[in-house]
Design a protein around this motif. Structure first.
Motif, mmCIF file in Angstrom:
data_model
loop_
_atom_site.group_PDB
_atom_site.id
_atom_site.type_symbol
_atom_site.label_atom_id
_atom_site.label_comp_id
_atom_site.label_asym_id
_atom_site.label_seq_id
_atom_site.Cartn_x
_atom_site.Cartn_y
_atom_site.Cartn_z
ATOM 1 N N LEU A 265 -0.706 -10.247 13.932
ATOM 2 C CA LEU A 265 -0.514 -9.295 15.032
ATOM 3 C C LEU A 265 -1.815 -8.760 15.613
ATOM 4 N N GLY A 266 -2.930 -9.009 14.928
ATOM 5 C CA GLY A 266 -4.216 -8.507 15.399
ATOM 6 C C GLY A 266 -4.525 -7.107 14.918
ATOM 7 N N THR A 267 -3.581 -6.447 14.262
ATOM 8 C CA THR A 267 -3.780 -5.099 13.746
ATOM 9 C C THR A 267 -2.764 -4.844 12.650
ATOM 10 N N ASP A 268 -3.099 -3.932 11.748
ATOM 11 C CA ASP A 268 -2.129 -3.549 10.716
ATOM 12 C C ASP A 268 -1.445 -2.231 11.057
ATOM 13 N N HIS A 269 -1.756 -1.673 12.237
ATOM 14 C CA HIS A 269 -1.145 -0.437 12.736
ATOM 15 C C HIS A 269 -1.303 0.724 11.756
ATOM 16 N N GLY A 270 -2.317 0.660 10.912
ATOM 17 C CA GLY A 270 -2.560 1.772 9.985
ATOM 18 C C GLY A 270 -1.465 1.938 8.951
ATOM 19 N N MET A 271 -1.019 0.857 8.350
ATOM 20 C CA MET A 271 0.037 0.936 7.325
ATOM 21 C C MET A 271 -0.414 1.785 6.148
ATOM 22 N N HIS A 272 0.512 2.618 5.660
ATOM 23 C CA HIS A 272 0.201 3.437 4.489
ATOM 24 C C HIS A 272 1.497 3.900 3.830
ATOM 25 N N ASP A 273 1.348 4.445 2.630
ATOM 26 C CA ASP A 273 2.466 5.057 1.884
ATOM 27 C C ASP A 273 3.667 4.119 1.749
ATOM 28 N N ALA A 274 3.458 2.912 1.272
ATOM 29 C CA ALA A 274 4.582 1.997 1.050
ATOM 30 C C ALA A 274 5.519 2.569 -0.010
ATOM 31 N N ARG A 275 6.819 2.674 0.339
ATOM 32 C CA ARG A 275 7.786 3.155 -0.648
ATOM 33 C C ARG A 275 8.393 1.998 -1.437
ATOM 34 N N TRP A 276 8.155 0.793 -0.939
ATOM 35 C CA TRP A 276 8.703 -0.391 -1.597
ATOM 36 C C TRP A 276 7.962 -1.605 -1.070
ATOM 37 N N ILE A 277 7.620 -2.532 -1.966
ATOM 38 C CA ILE A 277 6.963 -3.764 -1.538
ATOM 39 C C ILE A 277 7.382 -4.867 -2.506
ATOM 40 N N SER A 278 7.622 -6.051 -1.966
ATOM 41 C CA SER A 278 8.164 -7.130 -2.782
ATOM 42 C C SER A 278 7.708 -8.472 -2.231
ATOM 43 N N ARG A 279 7.781 -9.481 -3.089
ATOM 44 C CA ARG A 279 7.492 -10.848 -2.678
ATOM 45 C C ARG A 279 8.734 -11.699 -2.985
ATOM 46 N N PHE A 280 9.115 -12.563 -2.046
ATOM 47 C CA PHE A 280 10.271 -13.411 -2.295
ATOM 48 C C PHE A 280 10.093 -14.734 -1.560
ATOM 49 N N HIS A 281 10.974 -15.673 -1.837
ATOM 50 C CA HIS A 281 10.981 -16.943 -1.119
ATOM 51 C C HIS A 281 12.303 -17.085 -0.385
#
Length: 498
Positions: A265-281
């Motif tokens: 996207l060209g930017t991460d839009h200032g992501m912060h305070d993730a309440r949940w993060i996961s990896r899947f296929h």
């Protein structure tokens, strides 16, 4: 026991020896299972839902979008307006920075994509199911099925959270228990297909800088990402990096998600305070048969595909709406040939599942395009859909479900098998009448068409316009029969219901 929802013992009237639990046992308390169970209970069919998880409300969810056709089905259950108020509506989809799809042109009361977390859909469906009298047994895991020892019923072997084993019986069982379906496993059914894409990262985050578009999405070939708002300050972010293909078990953190967003996207839009993060296929798989005797599969238990297009939860809910009225008609004796009616579930929904696999697969492969030829194909496809309006309309119809129709018998009226729009009737909107759970026979005032017998209760209604085409509309909003030979204006029914 008092039999209240959420108990995991014999409070539904069963005992440990395996007497009849209900006419239908639904395995899985996700959106598909709860819509199905709520429909059955509302029609007067005793139903028990088995769910291996404890009863709890979670803000962790993969599904985030509700399409127009699903909103119509929720409207027919009196739930859509409340859900829409809680979500964010998107009327334009921008894909690959070239393709723009205008959802506001959809011929529906809901010409948009509703961004709302799956748990909001589940909350409304659970409330409806409980109010209708569905019995929930949480903390209860299916361990086996037996359709042979007692013809006419299915023995459902279960184990509760304390390790106590028991057997309950039902006339029919529906497996709506997800991609790792214990029902599908117990039936010994294959789940053929393949992994489409590995190492997708999913997160719910806060943003410092909001995207210019409500839905930010792009693919560069080496990465793709999208960001969608939940409407409460949280954003769903999904991303993939071609150079970071690792097993699902590998740790994942917000820095990895930020890197993917910047690539795509060209930017991460200032992501912060993730309440949940996961990896899947993501897999593309479909069971060959949605029915085995008295056992049915629906939702992810029957088909699973890439998240592109946001069609997973929607397709499952549409499976449930198709199956629920057929089961209730078969159980309550309305269908002259119950087995033939129940067989139409496979005939109608299996092709839809296959189509969703193809369309979602095509979208994700376009997003992953990285060779010059693949990117040229993507650019050409985007240009074609932007330029040719009927092609774009057809594409939107398939993604949103508005364009899905079912095969009709040879010689049927052209409207047979098509989705009915929200018709203008003397008695009110069509989808309000469908809340009663029956078929709707629409005719001109004063006319009584000789419609074929319906396998269920029929509500009579009349056009509020000068239209004369007679329609028999199924409980799931599809046209079962039409006759345009009656007096007055006939021909195709307009998208606005006139």
């Amino acid at each position: 026991m008092d039999g209240t929802p959420g108990t995991s013992d014999g409070g539904d009237g069963t005992d440990r020896t395996g007497t009849m639990a209900a006419d239908v046992v639904v395995v899985g308390a996700g959106p598909t299972g709860m819509l199905l169970a709520g429909d059955l209970a509302a029609a007067g069919v005793p139903v028990t839902v088995l769910e291996r998880r404890p009863r709890e409300t979670s803000n962790i969810t993969r599904a985030f979008g509700v399409h127009a056709r699903t909103l119509e089905l929720l409207d027919a259950r009196g739930l859509a307006d409340e859900l829409v108020q809680r979500g964010t509506s998107i009327t334009r989809l921008r894909l690959f920075r070239r393709l723009s799809l205008d959802l506001s042109r959809l011929p529906t009361r809901f010409p948009f994509l509703l961004i709302t977390p799956q748990y909001e859909v589940e909350r409304l469906l659970e409330r409806r199911a409980v109010d209708a009298g569905v019995h929930f047994r949480y903390g209860t895991e299916l361990t086996g099925l037996d359709q042979t020892s007692d013809p006419g019923t299915v023995a459902v072997h279960v184990q509760d959270a304390q390790g106590v084993r028991s057997t309950v019986r039902a006339r029919y069982v529906v497996g709506a228990d997800g991609v790792r379906s214990s029902v599908r496993t117990a039936l010994g059914l294959p789940f053929p297909g393949e992994s489409v894409i590995r190492s997708i990262v999913l997160a719910d985050v806060r943003l410092t800088d909001e995207p210019d578009d409500v839905l930010a999405v792009n693919g560069t070939g080496d990465a793709f990402a999208f960001i969608a708002p939940f409407g409460d300050g949280w954003y769903r972010v999904m991303g993939w990096n071609r150079k970071r293909q690792v097993p699902d078990s590998e740790p994942v953190d917000l820095d990895e998600m930020r890197d993917i967003a910047r690539l795509a996207l060209g930017t991460d839009h200032g992501m912060h305070d993730a309440r949940w993060i996961s990896r899947f296929h993501s897999d593309e798989r479909q069971v060959p048969s949605y029915r085995t005797g008295r056992v049915f599969l629906a939702g992810d238990a029957a088909h699973v595909h890439s998240p592109a297009g946001g069609q997973g939860m929607n397709t499952g809910l549409q499976d449930a709406a198709n199956l629920s009225w057929k089961l209730s008609c078969a159980i309550q004796g309305h269908a002259p040939d119950p087995d033939a009616l129940l067989d139409t579930y496979q005939a109608e929904r299996h092709p839809v599942g296959a189509t969703v696999l193809r369309s979602s697969g095509a979208i994700v492969r376009l997003a992953m395009a990285h060779t010059p030829l693949q990117r040229a194909v993507r650019a050409l496809a985007s240009h074609f859909l932007n330029l040719i309006r009927p092609a774009a309309t057809k594409a939107m119809g398939m993604i949103t479900g508005i364009g899905i129709s079912y095969a009709a018998p040879r010689g049927s009226h052209p409207l047979t098998g098509r989705r009915a729009p929200d018709l203008q009737l003397v008695e009110g909107r069509l989808y309000e009448l469908l809340r009663k759970g029956g078929f709707v026979l629409v005719a001109a005032p004063g006319e009584d068409p000789a419609a074929p017998p319906a396998p269920g209760p029929v509500i009579r209604a009349h056009w509020a316009t000068d239209r004369r085409t007679a329609l028999l509309i199924r409980p799931d909003g599809y046209i079962a029969w039409a006759d345009g030979r009656l007096s007055g204006r006939s021909g195709p029914v307009r998208p606005d219901g006139r």
